[in-house]
Design a protein around this motif. Structure first.
Motif, short mmCIF file in Angstrom:
data_model
loop_
_atom_site.label_atom_id
_atom_site.label_comp_id
_atom_site.label_asym_id
_atom_site.label_seq_id
_atom_site.Cartn_x
_atom_site.Cartn_y
_atom_site.Cartn_z
N GLU A 22 28.22 57.10 111.29
CA GLU A 22 29.59 56.90 110.83
C GLU A 22 30.42 56.07 111.81
O GLU A 22 31.51 55.61 111.47
CB GLU A 22 30.29 58.24 110.53
N LYS A 23 29.89 55.88 113.03
CA LYS A 23 30.64 55.11 114.04
C LYS A 23 29.96 53.77 114.37
O LYS A 23 30.16 53.21 115.43
CB LYS A 23 30.82 55.95 115.30
N ASP A 24 29.16 53.28 113.42
CA ASP A 24 28.46 52.01 113.60
C ASP A 24 29.49 50.89 113.82
O ASP A 24 30.31 50.60 112.95
CB ASP A 24 27.64 51.73 112.33
N PRO A 25 29.46 50.25 115.01
CA PRO A 25 30.48 49.22 115.32
C PRO A 25 30.40 48.00 114.42
O PRO A 25 31.38 47.25 114.31
CB PRO A 25 30.19 48.85 116.78
N THR A 26 29.26 47.77 113.74
CA THR A 26 29.15 46.58 112.87
C THR A 26 29.71 46.85 111.46
O THR A 26 29.88 45.93 110.68
CB THR A 26 27.68 46.12 112.74
N ASN A 27 29.99 48.13 111.15
CA ASN A 27 30.52 48.47 109.83
C ASN A 27 32.05 48.36 109.88
O ASN A 27 32.70 48.95 110.73
CB ASN A 27 30.11 49.91 109.48
N GLN A 28 32.60 47.57 108.98
CA GLN A 28 34.06 47.36 109.01
C GLN A 28 34.76 47.91 107.77
O GLN A 28 35.90 47.56 107.49
CB GLN A 28 34.35 45.86 109.15
N SER A 29 34.06 48.79 107.02
CA SER A 29 34.62 49.23 105.74
C SER A 29 35.88 50.08 105.88
O SER A 29 36.66 50.19 104.93
CB SER A 29 33.56 49.97 104.92
N MET A 30 36.12 50.67 107.07
CA MET A 30 37.34 51.47 107.24
C MET A 30 38.54 50.65 107.71
O MET A 30 39.66 51.16 107.77
CB MET A 30 37.09 52.63 108.23
N GLU A 31 38.31 49.36 108.02
CA GLU A 31 39.42 48.52 108.51
C GLU A 31 40.61 48.51 107.55
O GLU A 31 41.75 48.74 107.96
CB GLU A 31 38.93 47.09 108.76
N PRO A 32 40.38 48.26 106.23
CA PRO A 32 41.55 48.24 105.33
C PRO A 32 42.27 49.59 105.25
O PRO A 32 43.48 49.63 105.04
CB PRO A 32 40.96 47.84 103.97
N VAL A 33 41.53 50.67 105.47
CA VAL A 33 42.14 52.01 105.43
C VAL A 33 43.09 52.17 106.62
O VAL A 33 44.25 52.57 106.46
CB VAL A 33 41.05 53.11 105.45
N TYR A 34 42.60 51.85 107.81
CA TYR A 34 43.42 52.00 109.02
C TYR A 34 44.55 50.97 109.08
O TYR A 34 45.55 51.17 109.77
CB TYR A 34 42.55 51.87 110.28
N ASN A 35 44.39 49.86 108.33
CA ASN A 35 45.43 48.82 108.33
C ASN A 35 46.51 49.06 107.29
O ASN A 35 47.47 48.30 107.24
CB ASN A 35 44.81 47.44 108.11
N PHE A 36 46.32 50.10 106.47
CA PHE A 36 47.34 50.40 105.46
C PHE A 36 48.41 51.29 106.10
O PHE A 36 48.29 52.50 106.17
CB PHE A 36 46.71 51.07 104.23
N LYS A 37 49.46 50.62 106.61
CA LYS A 37 50.45 51.31 107.47
C LYS A 37 51.08 52.57 106.88
O LYS A 37 51.25 53.55 107.58
CB LYS A 37 51.56 50.33 107.87
N PRO A 38 51.47 52.59 105.59
CA PRO A 38 52.14 53.80 105.09
C PRO A 38 51.33 55.09 105.29
O PRO A 38 51.90 56.15 105.54
CB PRO A 38 52.33 53.50 103.60
N GLN A 72 33.28 53.93 105.51
CA GLN A 72 34.01 54.64 104.45
C GLN A 72 33.10 55.62 103.71
O GLN A 72 33.57 56.63 103.19
CB GLN A 72 34.66 53.64 103.47
N ARG A 73 31.78 55.35 103.67
CA ARG A 73 30.87 56.27 102.98
C ARG A 73 30.90 57.65 103.63
O ARG A 73 30.74 58.67 102.95
CB ARG A 73 29.43 55.73 103.04
N TYR A 74 31.12 57.69 104.94
CA TYR A 74 31.20 58.98 105.64
C TYR A 74 32.38 59.80 105.10
O TYR A 74 32.27 60.99 104.84
CB TYR A 74 31.34 58.77 107.15
N VAL A 75 33.53 59.14 104.92
CA VAL A 75 34.73 59.85 104.44
C VAL A 75 34.50 60.31 102.99
O VAL A 75 34.85 61.43 102.63
CB VAL A 75 36.00 58.99 104.58
N CYS A 76 33.89 59.45 102.17
CA CYS A 76 33.57 59.85 100.79
C CYS A 76 32.61 61.04 100.78
O CYS A 76 32.73 61.94 99.94
CB CYS A 76 32.97 58.68 100.01
#
Length: 458
Positions: free
Chosen positions: A181-197, A213-217
């Motif tokens: 879940e902490k693979d540095p090459t996976n960027q699927s959580m970037e849009p989640v952390y970038n959604f400021k609200p 993101q698959r980990y969170v799902c």
């Protein structure tokens, strides 16, 4: 005189129907609830047309649509009026004891004689929250107490495991995930952390450094499986008490959940079908056919009239929903071909859904910068990815007209303005409609778990 039947209602928050194995999910997430479905009746096309929590539970517990309840928003202005009676209020008049677990301070749960709470938000020292077990610690002694009384009872359980934060305890947090879940090459959580609200809310419960993101799902899937295992404890208690035959079990949800779809991450806003489609399973030994599956379209306001008919309780209330007992007996239901949909969580929108098309119309700009009008062909595009509004202007006009006609009809019947028009302070900002998506993005801030819990409590 024979005692009337008991009711145990699982009003599970944020449970997606398509993530339950009884509804065909490819993972075995809900074996114990699946067993209840095999012993009862499962409704395959059940909808919650007005989301989120407050309007959905209001409809579930009154048999009324959003015009009937006059409730559309999470932080609803005005609350549930005295023009409607809730299911616990009706049952109390018929000598029922009523208890609600996990739903204090919300107008939609009005009328229970007893309210009990449990910890459903904050993680423990392991960083996890055993929500369903916390519920059981309160619910099972209460179930035993209710059973000792000489009255029938209505026990309403609001499970919160599928509601974010998804924090199932071990081993459930990894039963459906075997990656890094902490693979540095996976960027699927970037849009989640970038959604400021919502970013700070996500960071307050998603372990630091998670990139997949698959980990969170998988936490959502694990939370459902964990809750399902804990729910079995309640079924076991019902068996041990010897009250299976005289107890109606209702399993349902207020709305679904968005995981990684539609950029409405790990929440339940957006009137896409993943939020509007919910489970409905009924079990009543000797009264309902075992293993029956009903394909007719049904809606959340059908639940109260159905329960009352199955209990043999007659009222003079003109419900907006219909009793589904007829369908269970094999008779025809009044068909629901199309219906009005509303959302008032972080965005204020309404729309119209037919078996083929869905129209979504924004009443003010949203913080995802989505277009004012969305149109989806549900048959060709069930995931609702391709917005056809600009390509199909005639269809947009047709659906807008049907929606307008329906609103006018319901406003005339109730003598009230459509509540989606009047709830302009739904976001808690005490100011009128937001003027731009950028303003919504800058002002609609969720914050930590504690803040999210406070919003729910309001």
């Amino acid at each position: 005189m024979m005692k009337k039947p008991n009711v145990i209602m699982f009003g599970i928050d944020s449970l997606r129907r398509d993530y339950m194995s009884s509804y065909g999910y490819h993972r075995l997430t809900t074996p114990h609830m699946d067993k209840i479905a095999s012993e009862g009746v499962l409704f395959e096309n059940h909808f919650s047309p007005s989301i989120p929590t407050t309007p959905a539970y209001a409809s579930m517990l009154t048999g009324m649509d959003c015009f009937g309840t006059d409730v559309v928003a999470l932080r609803h202005q005005g609350g549930l009026g005295n023009h409607v009676k809730t299911l616990p209020e009706i049952l109390a008049q018929h000598d029922y004891n009523t208890t609600c677990i996990g739903f204090t301070n919300n107008p939609s749960s009005r009328g229970f004689q007893k309210y009990l709470e449990y910890e459903a938000w904050q993680p423990d020292e392991t960083g996890r929250c055993p929500k369903a077990e916390n519920l059981n610690e309160v619910a099972i002694p209460e179930l035993k107490r209710l059973n000792k009384e000489d009255k029938p009872f209505f026990l309403f359980l609001r499970h919160m495991d599928p509601h974010s934060p998804y924090l199932p305890p071990r081993p459930f947090e990894r039963i459906f995930y075997d990656g890094d879940e902490k693979d540095p090459t996976n960027q699927s959580m970037e849009p989640v952390y970038n959604f400021k609200p919502h970013a700070d809310f996500f960071k307050s419960w998603i372990p630091q450094g998670v990139t997949d993101q698959r980990y969170v799902c998988a936490q959502y899937e694990g939370a459902i499986a964990y809750m399902d295992a804990c729910i079995q404890h309640i079924f076991t208690t019902v068996e041990e008490l010897g009250i299976e035959e005289e107890t109606l079990i209702v399993l349902t949800s207020d709305h679904g959940e968005t995981l990684y779809e539609h950029e409405c991450f790990f929440d339940h806003h957006g009137m896409y079908d993943n939020c509007l489609i919910v489970p409905l399973i009924l079990k009543f030994p000797g009264q309902l056919t075992e293993g029956k599956r009903i394909t007719d379209t049904t809606v959340i306001q059908d639940i109260t009239p159905t329960i009352l008919e199955l209990l043999g309780i007659e009222t003079d209330i003109a419900f907006n929903g219909q009793s589904l007992a007829r369908a269970i007996k094999g008779e025809e239901l009044a068909p629901i071909a199309e219906f009005y949909i509303t959302e008032c969580t972080w965005m204020r929108k309404h729309g119209w859904r037919t078996p083929e098309w869905k129209l979504i119309q924004a009443l003010e700009p949203d913080f995802h910068f989505k277009p004012e009008i969305e149109l989806y062909h549900l048959v060709k595009d069930p995931e609702e990815i391709h917005n056809l509004a600009s390509e199909e202007p005639e269809m947009v006009n047709v659906l807008q007209q049907r929606m307008k006609n329906y609103i006018a009809e319901r406003e005339a019947e109730t003598g009230r303005v459509n509540p989606i028009y009047t709830n302009i302070h739904y976001h808690g900002l005490e100011e009128g409609p937001l003027k731009s998506s950028q303003e919504a993005y800058d002002k609609l801030y969720l914050g930590s778990i504690s803040n999210a819990r406070k919003i729910q409590a309001k």
